[in-house]
Design a protein around this motif. Structure first.
Motif, short mmCIF file in Angstrom:
data_model
loop_
_atom_site.label_atom_id
_atom_site.label_comp_id
_atom_site.label_asym_id
_atom_site.label_seq_id
_atom_site.Cartn_x
_atom_site.Cartn_y
_atom_site.Cartn_z
N GLN A 112 -9.53 -12.44 0.15
CA GLN A 112 -9.32 -11.10 0.70
C GLN A 112 -8.43 -10.24 -0.21
O GLN A 112 -8.55 -9.01 -0.20
N ASN A 113 -7.56 -10.87 -0.96
CA ASN A 113 -6.67 -10.10 -1.84
C ASN A 113 -7.39 -9.48 -3.02
O ASN A 113 -6.83 -8.62 -3.70
N TRP A 114 -8.61 -9.94 -3.29
CA TRP A 114 -9.36 -9.42 -4.42
C TRP A 114 -10.40 -8.39 -4.01
O TRP A 114 -11.20 -7.96 -4.83
N GLN A 115 -10.39 -7.99 -2.75
CA GLN A 115 -11.32 -6.95 -2.32
C GLN A 115 -10.88 -5.60 -2.87
O GLN A 115 -9.69 -5.32 -3.01
N ARG A 116 -11.86 -4.75 -3.14
CA ARG A 116 -11.56 -3.42 -3.66
C ARG A 116 -10.81 -2.63 -2.60
O ARG A 116 -11.32 -2.42 -1.50
N PRO A 117 -9.60 -2.15 -2.89
CA PRO A 117 -8.84 -1.40 -1.88
C PRO A 117 -9.38 0.02 -1.71
O PRO A 117 -10.00 0.58 -2.61
N ASP A 118 -9.13 0.59 -0.52
CA ASP A 118 -9.49 1.99 -0.29
C ASP A 118 -8.49 2.86 -1.02
O ASP A 118 -7.29 2.86 -0.72
#
Length: 242
Positions: A219-225
């Motif tokens: 989850q920490n590697w998901q593209r942030p908004d």
């Protein structure tokens, strides 16, 4: 028997070298020995059979090369493209187009690889879809094709509102991981057993699949908004953040 083999080879490979003159076993032994010792005749015979075997082998070899390159390497790299920190905080459009392009190229490789093995089987009168390997491979390719069409229609084209894209995004990611798992299973299910090369390749394939799955599940590697306005619907060829 040589006549039958030559006739079948000519039908399978019309671009292969012309059939060499066969030795006439009814001739005088002296003439037969002279014909067999003719370098041009023997070179023609050898060239024909080598070309036949080479073409037959190369045609089948396209199947594993294209399937591994498409369903595994290109697909895996395309799946984790959004997880690369370099893409964060930038215009999403180039990366979205690159993601779609890599997936489309992977799908084309997979389809051509399937065509190669089906054509090879049909020419050699070998049954198709007779093994678990073939069933898994067909399932992975079919789901991949549906996934690409579904993803292009929902996330790339201006057809779906942001609420629908947000709702379907987890399903899109989950299906992507499932297709990768099927691809890994298909690749390792047909490797030669009890062979160092086959076992080593299988270990590398499984390791690659595990690394990609780990990246997708982090989850920490998901593209942030990046910005609130990115959540507002924008048409195709404009930046958006899903």
């Amino acid at each position: 028997m040589p006549c039958a083999v030559n006739k079948e080879a000519s039908q399978l490979f019309p671009q292969s070298p012309p059939l060499p003159p066969l030795l006439d076993w009814k001739r005088n032994p002296d003439e037969l020995q002279l014909q067999a010792s003719d370098p041009s005749v023997m070179a023609s015979v050898l060239s024909f059979y080598l070309s036949y075997l080479l073409l037959l082998t190369l045609q089948f070899n396209w199947h594993p090369v294209l399937m591994v390159s498409g369903l595994l390497l290109l697909y895996g790299n395309g799946a984790v493209l959004y997880r690369v920190p370099l893409t964060w905080g930038q215009n999403k459009l180039p990366w979205k187009l690159l993601h779609a392009g890599l997936m489309l190229l992977a799908l084309i490789f997979s389809i051509v690889g399937l065509c190669a093995v089906f054509d090879f089987h049909n020419k050699n009168k070998t049954p198709n879809l007779y093994s678990l390997h073939s069933w898994i491979g067909i399932a992975a390719t079919a789901l991949f094709a549906l996934q690409w069409v579904f993803g292009a229609g929902v996330f790339l084209l201006p057809c779906a509102p942001p609420s629908l894209r947000g709702l379907l995004k987890p399903l899109h990611v989950w299906m992507g991981g499932g297709i990768l798992g099927l691809s890994v299973a298909a690749c390792i299910s047909d490797l030669p057993s009890e062979a160092v090369l086959g076992n080593s390749l299988g270990v590398l394939i499984v390791a690659f699949g595990l690394v990609v799955m780990r990246i997708l599940s982090n989850q920490n590697w998901q593209r942030p908004d990046s910005r609130p306005e990115d959540l507002v619907y924008t048409p195709l060829l404009q930046e958006e953040n899903e």
